[in-house]
Design an enzyme around this catalytic site. Structure first.
Site, PDB file in Angstrom:
ATOM      1  CB  CYS A 165      -0.967   0.134   1.160  1.00  0.00           C
ATOM      2  SG  CYS A 165      -1.989  -1.386   1.312  1.00  0.00           S
TER       3      CYS A 165
ATOM      4  N   GLY B 250       1.164  -0.513  -4.742  1.00  0.00           N
ATOM      5  CA  GLY B 250      -0.208  -1.263  -4.522  1.00  0.00           C
ATOM      6  C   GLY B 250      -1.285  -1.170  -5.827  1.00  0.00           C
TER       7      GLY B 250
ATOM      8  CG  ASN C  90       2.188   1.173   3.918  1.00  0.00           C
ATOM      9  OD1 ASN C  90       3.000   1.696   3.672  1.00  0.00           O
ATOM     10  ND2 ASN C  90       2.080  -0.075   3.468  1.00  0.00           N
ATOM     11  N   GLY C  91       0.692  -0.974   6.054  1.00  0.00           N
ATOM     12  CA  GLY C  91       1.219  -1.690   7.226  1.00  0.00           C
ATOM     13  C   GLY C  91       0.609  -2.775   7.593  1.00  0.00           C
TER      14      GLY C  91
ATOM     15  CB  CYS D 119      10.555  -2.254   5.871  1.00  0.00           C
ATOM     16  SG  CYS D 119      10.793  -3.549   4.359  1.00  0.00           S
TER      17      CYS D 119
ATOM     18  CE1 TYR E  14      10.374  -5.282  -6.569  1.00  0.00           C
ATOM     19  CE2 TYR E  14       9.251  -6.070  -4.501  1.00  0.00           C
ATOM     20  CZ  TYR E  14       9.189  -5.772  -5.850  1.00  0.00           C
ATOM     21  OH  TYR E  14       8.161  -6.261  -6.353  1.00  0.00           O
TER      22      TYR E  14
ATOM     23  CB  SER F 221      14.807  -2.912  -7.735  1.00  0.00           C
ATOM     24  OG  SER F 221      14.236  -4.069  -7.763  1.00  0.00           O
TER      25      SER F 221
ATOM     26  CG  ASP G 201      16.280 -10.150  -9.354  1.00  0.00           C
ATOM     27  OD1 ASP G 201      15.539  -9.098  -9.369  1.00  0.00           O
ATOM     28  OD2 ASP G 201      15.520 -11.206  -9.770  1.00  0.00           O
ATOM     29  CG  ASP G 202      14.557  -7.038  -6.207  1.00  0.00           C
ATOM     30  OD1 ASP G 202      13.982  -7.774  -5.610  1.00  0.00           O
ATOM     31  OD2 ASP G 202      14.167  -6.643  -7.301  1.00  0.00           O
TER      32      ASP G 202
ATOM     33  CB  CYS H  23       7.518  -9.857   6.190  1.00  0.00           C
ATOM     34  SG  CYS H  23       7.050  -7.874   6.649  1.00  0.00           S
TER      35      CYS H  23
ATOM     36  CB  CYS I 136      13.473 -10.636   5.322  1.00  0.00           C
ATOM     37  SG  CYS I 136      12.009  -9.953   4.949  1.00  0.00           S
TER      38      CYS I 136
HETATM   39  S1  SF4 Z   1      10.451  -8.345   8.092  1.00  0.00           S
HETATM   40 FE1  SF4 Z   1      11.523  -7.864   5.988  1.00  0.00          FE
HETATM   41  S2  SF4 Z   1       9.858  -6.885   4.697  1.00  0.00           S
HETATM   42 FE2  SF4 Z   1       9.070  -7.212   6.699  1.00  0.00          FE
HETATM   43  S3  SF4 Z   1       9.254  -5.069   7.421  1.00  0.00           S
HETATM   44 FE3  SF4 Z   1      11.167  -6.435   8.196  1.00  0.00          FE
HETATM   45  S4  SF4 Z   1      12.625  -6.195   6.750  1.00  0.00           S
HETATM   46 FE4  SF4 Z   1      10.822  -5.600   5.893  1.00  0.00          FE
END
Ligand code: SF4
Length: 486
Positions: free
Chosen positions: A23, A50, A125-126, A262, A268, A309, A371-372, A408, A462
């Site tokens: 979003c 989004g 957003n979130g 994040c 990306y 990206s 690639d990202d 995530c 992540c």
């Molecule tokens: S878990 Fe990964 S995608 Fe989710 S907020 Fe943290 S870094 Fe970002």
């Protein structure tokens, strides 16, 4: 109205092999300006965040009116829609659903609700991690929900507390004390604009000023640039602002906790021309590519990036390695979000629907392909095959992030952990799966260095499983197969 395919991405390539955005939000307070059109253009700039639905709400001093629907910004609004949305304050939203059914009109945002006789519209957003708990307790108090989104839970809580305190600011403050997770929220009443951000600052939110004097909030600075607004500053984690005829008022609504923007915004999600933490993302991505060239050098004839990206990162790799940079892949920009079903023969084209190789550039070359990220591995595997079919002699994959091993919980769609290829396979096993001649990932340290900030300013869960908030068992269940360190 029947929208048969809304929210079901046509199965061109099963699910996309990279995290999906969650979003974009935008708000403007500018009496005397065409706030609906300013918002419309702001949403165009945030379209990449989004593409499932879009909406604009406008406050005209007496009420709030909303227009929202499924599809891209350009599809949802007509000239006459915008003509009818007159007022001095507006907000907009582009949605990629991570909670709630994506097929429901009610789940599209802005979310409209009433607090007594006052109408509010809210865009979020979130992702909250205590939604079920809050919904259950609100339902126990007789509150009924129209949608299945956590945004409605936020709006309902704000309504509940505002009725107790008789002021929205206090309603928002009390709500921020209860909700947990990632939230960058914009809210309007008939005459005022509010914005607030979670105490970790997981999703971005920036403040800008129009040359004529109005105020703008946006998920990214590209939403300010498109309407000529100047970037004033990022909103602070835990901060709330109110903009109305009384002017601009900011307060620290809840204490700031460990900053945890994040890091995928850098890798990306955010547009390369946006600025976060005072860093232009194009430059951060270029530096990520350059670091990969130093960390994982390879003999090759050409460096290409996977759009979008991967392209600035490929330019950085080429500059640092001395290997020529070329455009080897062209993207069919919005085909992945069409709502028309492809025929079986089109479906069989798979990744070709999204990326088209330039055979004359690639043929006979030893390629570095930047690639990202690699999430599930399926798309990388098809990409490697696509490039081999186009005549590539060798394919060396270079990834501008570390292996994605953890899902995530903060508004990004990264599947369950057992679907993340790097959670169970070594780098060489991933290389073998995708069919590349070599594969290297950027290290966590070099990724952070490229942002110009410190590791303690990001969420990088992540990659390292260190979540900025403790994830409740009910939310972790089914998504995690390993124990995280957060
Ligand atoms: S878990 Fe990964 S995608 Fe989710 S907020 Fe943290 S870094 Fe970002």
């Amino acid at each position: 109205m029947t929208i048969p395919h809304f929210g079901e991405e046509p199965d061109f390539d099963q699910r996309p092999d990279r995290p999906e955005e969650a979003c974009g939000v935008f708000g403007v307070y500018a009496p005397g300006e065409d706030v609906a059109r300013l918002t419309y253009f702001g949403l165009h700039a945030l379209q990449h965040r989004g593409q499932e639905s879009a909406g604009i709400a406008v406050g005209d001093g007496e009420t709030v009116t909303v227009t929202k629907n499924h599809g891209l910004v350009s599809k949802v609004f007509t000239e006459s829609d915008l003509d009818s949305l007159t007022g001095s304050v507006a907000l907009g939203h582009t949605r990629y659903s991570t909670t709630g059914s994506s097929t429901s009109w009610e789940n599209a945002q802005p979310h409209l609700s009433a607090i007594g006789h006052q109408v509010i519209a809210l865009a979020h957003n979130g992702n909250l991690i205590n939604t079920s708990e809050l919904r259950d307790s609100l339902k126990g108090n007789g509150v009924r929900f129209r949608s299945t989104t956590d945004s409605e839970v936020i709006a309902t809580l704000i309504g509940h507390f505002t009725q107790q305190h008789h002021h929205i600011r206090e309603g928002i403050r009390d709500t921020m004390k209860l909700i947990r997770g990632a939230y960058s929220v914009v809210l309007i009443t008939e005459e005022a604009l509010y914005a607030f951000r979670d105490p970790h600052g997981i999703r971005p939110l920036v403040l800008g000023r129009l040359p004529q004097g109005g105020w703008v909030v946006s998920s990214e600075t590209c939403g300010l640039d498109i309407i000529g607004a100047e970037h004033v500053r990022d909103m602070n984690p835990g901060e709330m602002v109110k903009i109305s005829a009384d002017g601009f008022q900011a307060e620290q609504a809840v204490p700031t906790e460990k900053p945890s923007l994040c890091i995928f915004e850098f890798i990306y999600f955010a547009r390369p021309d946006s600025v976060l933490y005072d860093c232009t993302l194009y430059e951060a991505r270029r530096l990520m590519g350059a670091a990969l060239a130093v960390d994982a050098p390879v003999e090759a004839d050409l460096v290409i990036g996977v759009p979008d990206s991967g392209v600035p990162a490929a330019a950085g790799f080429a500059q640092a390695s001395g290997i020529p940079f070329g455009e080897g892949l062209v993207k069919n920009r919005y085909v992945g979000r069409t709502f028309i079903s492809p025929t079986q023969s089109i479906r069989q084209q798979g990744i070709r629907l999204k990326l088209n190789p330039l055979r004359h550039v690639i043929e006979g070359k030893r390629l570095v392909v930047v690639d990202d990220s690699i999430v599930r591995g399926n798309t990388s595997r098809k990409l490697v095959q696509l490039l081999r079919d186009a005549g590539a002699a060798e394919i060396h994959m270079r990834i501008t992030s570390p292996p994605v091993r953890w899902p995530c919980f903060f508004g990004i769609d990264t599947d369950t952990q057992d679907q993340l290829i790097a959670s169970a396979k070594s780098v060489d096993e991933v290389r073998e799966f995708i069919g590349a001649d070599s594969l290297a990932y950027l290290t966590l340290e070099d990724m952070v260095i490229a942002t110009g900030r410190g590791a303690d300013e990001f969420c990088m869960a992540c990659f390292d499983g260190d979540y900025p908030l403790e994830i409740p068992e009910s939310v972790r269940k089914g998504k995690l197969v390993l124990e995280s360190c957060g």
